[in-house]
Design an enzyme around this catalytic site. Structure first.
Site, PDB file in Angstrom:
ATOM      1  NE  ARG A  62     -34.559-106.246  92.906  1.00  0.00           N
ATOM      2  CZ  ARG A  62     -34.116-105.606  91.756  1.00  0.00           C
ATOM      3  NH1 ARG A  62     -32.558-105.357  91.420  1.00  0.00           N
ATOM      4  NH2 ARG A  62     -34.796-104.697  91.051  1.00  0.00           N
ATOM      5  NE  ARG A  83     -29.418-100.063  90.583  1.00  0.00           N
ATOM      6  CZ  ARG A  83     -29.963-100.469  89.292  1.00  0.00           C
ATOM      7  NH1 ARG A  83     -31.397-100.658  89.056  1.00  0.00           N
ATOM      8  NH2 ARG A  83     -29.466-101.287  88.671  1.00  0.00           N
ATOM      9  CE  LYS A 131     -39.226-104.997  89.994  1.00  0.00           C
ATOM     10  NZ  LYS A 131     -38.612-105.349  88.700  1.00  0.00           N
ATOM     11  CG  ASN A 133     -36.404-108.279  90.401  1.00  0.00           C
ATOM     12  OD1 ASN A 133     -37.759-107.669  90.362  1.00  0.00           O
ATOM     13  ND2 ASN A 133     -35.437-107.828  89.109  1.00  0.00           N
ATOM     14  CB  THR A 175     -31.293-107.165  88.074  1.00  0.00           C
ATOM     15  OG1 THR A 175     -30.741-106.136  88.563  1.00  0.00           O
ATOM     16  CG2 THR A 175     -32.287-107.845  87.784  1.00  0.00           C
ATOM     17  CG  PHE A 184     -35.805-109.115  79.944  1.00  0.00           C
ATOM     18  CD1 PHE A 184     -36.361-108.352  80.191  1.00  0.00           C
ATOM     19  CD2 PHE A 184     -34.526-109.244  79.943  1.00  0.00           C
ATOM     20  CE1 PHE A 184     -35.526-107.034  80.955  1.00  0.00           C
ATOM     21  CE2 PHE A 184     -34.112-107.975  80.025  1.00  0.00           C
ATOM     22  CZ  PHE A 184     -34.058-106.394  80.582  1.00  0.00           C
ATOM     23  CG  HIS A 219     -37.768 -99.772  89.384  1.00  0.00           C
ATOM     24  ND1 HIS A 219     -37.019-100.093  88.653  1.00  0.00           N
ATOM     25  CD2 HIS A 219     -37.839 -98.857  89.325  1.00  0.00           C
ATOM     26  CE1 HIS A 219     -36.522 -99.053  87.713  1.00  0.00           C
ATOM     27  NE2 HIS A 219     -37.363 -98.245  88.256  1.00  0.00           N
TER      28      HIS A 219
HETATM   29  P1  GTP Z   1     -35.633-102.783  87.507  1.00  0.00           P
HETATM   30  O1  GTP Z   1     -35.063-101.892  89.117  1.00  0.00           O
HETATM   31  O2  GTP Z   1     -36.759-103.614  87.902  1.00  0.00           O
HETATM   32  O3  GTP Z   1     -35.244-101.257  86.341  1.00  0.00           O
HETATM   33  O4  GTP Z   1     -34.136-103.462  87.484  1.00  0.00           O
HETATM   34  P2  GTP Z   1     -33.001-103.823  87.508  1.00  0.00           P
HETATM   35  O5  GTP Z   1     -31.756-101.792  86.579  1.00  0.00           O
HETATM   36  O6  GTP Z   1     -31.635-103.981  88.572  1.00  0.00           O
HETATM   37  O7  GTP Z   1     -32.267-104.566  86.297  1.00  0.00           O
HETATM   38  P3  GTP Z   1     -33.022-104.042  84.358  1.00  0.00           P
HETATM   39  O8  GTP Z   1     -33.481-102.650  84.591  1.00  0.00           O
HETATM   40  O9  GTP Z   1     -32.152-104.775  83.598  1.00  0.00           O
HETATM   41  O10 GTP Z   1     -34.708-105.054  84.239  1.00  0.00           O
HETATM   42  C1  GTP Z   1     -35.213-104.496  84.887  1.00  0.00           C
HETATM   43  C2  GTP Z   1     -36.315-105.584  84.856  1.00  0.00           C
HETATM   44  O11 GTP Z   1     -36.266-106.697  83.687  1.00  0.00           O
HETATM   45  C3  GTP Z   1     -35.481-106.683  85.897  1.00  0.00           C
HETATM   46  O12 GTP Z   1     -35.569-105.975  86.720  1.00  0.00           O
HETATM   47  C4  GTP Z   1     -36.320-108.045  86.158  1.00  0.00           C
HETATM   48  O13 GTP Z   1     -37.619-107.780  86.697  1.00  0.00           O
HETATM   49  C5  GTP Z   1     -35.887-107.967  84.830  1.00  0.00           C
HETATM   50  N1  GTP Z   1     -35.119-108.314  83.537  1.00  0.00           N
HETATM   51  C6  GTP Z   1     -33.443-107.892  83.452  1.00  0.00           C
HETATM   52  N2  GTP Z   1     -33.306-108.997  83.196  1.00  0.00           N
HETATM   53  C7  GTP Z   1     -33.820-110.411  82.654  1.00  0.00           C
HETATM   54  C8  GTP Z   1     -33.738-111.299  82.047  1.00  0.00           C
HETATM   55  O14 GTP Z   1     -32.778-111.576  81.141  1.00  0.00           O
HETATM   56  N3  GTP Z   1     -35.279-112.718  81.968  1.00  0.00           N
HETATM   57  C9  GTP Z   1     -35.979-111.934  82.343  1.00  0.00           C
HETATM   58  N4  GTP Z   1     -36.918-112.935  82.387  1.00  0.00           N
HETATM   59  N5  GTP Z   1     -36.338-111.040  83.278  1.00  0.00           N
HETATM   60  C10 GTP Z   1     -35.139-109.928  83.310  1.00  0.00           C
HETATM   61 MG    MG Z   2     -33.527-100.892  85.733  1.00  0.00          MG
END
Ligand code: GTP
Ligand code: MG
Length: 139
Positions: A104, A87, A11, A114, A93, A59, A117
């Site tokens: 992370r 993962r 990112k 974070n 996350t 978000f 992805h």
């Molecule tokens: P990715 O690998 O980036 O897709 O992350 P993930 O699969 O672990 O999490 P998810 O797909 O649920 O969320 C995508 C991204 O949105 C996360 O990596 C975070 O950067 C952001 N995100 C998720 N939940 C929140 C939240 O509650 N608040 C904020 N500000 N950002 C969030």
């Molecule tokens: Mg995701």
């Protein structure tokens, strides 16, 4: 047989802080083979399309703004059981909950920033791989 590849993205925050090298080293040490790699910058519209599964969440707009704020590194990674293993390598996350030794835990600054992805399903890995790379770019 689990899907043999996953799509990852370093990112903008991690690129800005020069964490790309150490993150790629962790990925190689975990036995992922880099099948395709690109440095690029997403437009806001492209970020919205990439994260379309989150459209409507509170978000979403901030996330797409952040993901288009600087360069990213897109990676197509090959390994048996790639999606699940990747993962595990990147960790939770939320960096406060990320396990020791994960990407992370080492490099995330916040829930949004974070560091990295990783695709979460075979369908999304395929969709995201096609988003970044055509067949000629995958070796
Ligand atoms: P990715 O690998 O980036 O897709 O992350 P993930 O699969 O672990 O999490 P998810 O797909 O649920 O969320 C995508 C991204 O949105 C996360 O990596 C975070 O950067 C952001 N995100 C998720 N939940 C929140 C939240 O509650 N608040 C904020 N500000 N950002 C969030
Ligand atoms: Mg995701």
């Amino acid at each position: 047989m689990p899907l043999g590849y996953t799509l990852a993205m370093i990112k903008p925050s991690a690129c800005r802080k020069n964490h790309v090298g150490p993150i790629l080293a962790m990925i190689n040490q975990a036995d992922f083979r880099i099948s395709a790699i690109r440095s690029t910058k997403l437009t806001k519209e492209e970020a919205e399309r990439f994260y379309e599964m989150h459209r409507g969440k509170e978000f979403y707009d901030d996330l797409c703004e952040f993901m288009s704020s600087g360069s990213i590194i897109a990676l197509l990674l090959e390994k048996e059981n790639a999606i699940e293993d990747f993962r595990k390598l990147i960790g939770n996350t939320n960096p406060e909950m990320a396990e020791e030794g994960t990407v992370r835990k080492r490099f995330a600054e916040s829930l949004q920033k974070n560091a990295i992805h990783g695709a979460d399903s075979p369908e999304n890995a395929k969709r995201e791989a096609d988003f970044f790379f055509n067949q000629r770019e995958r070796y």
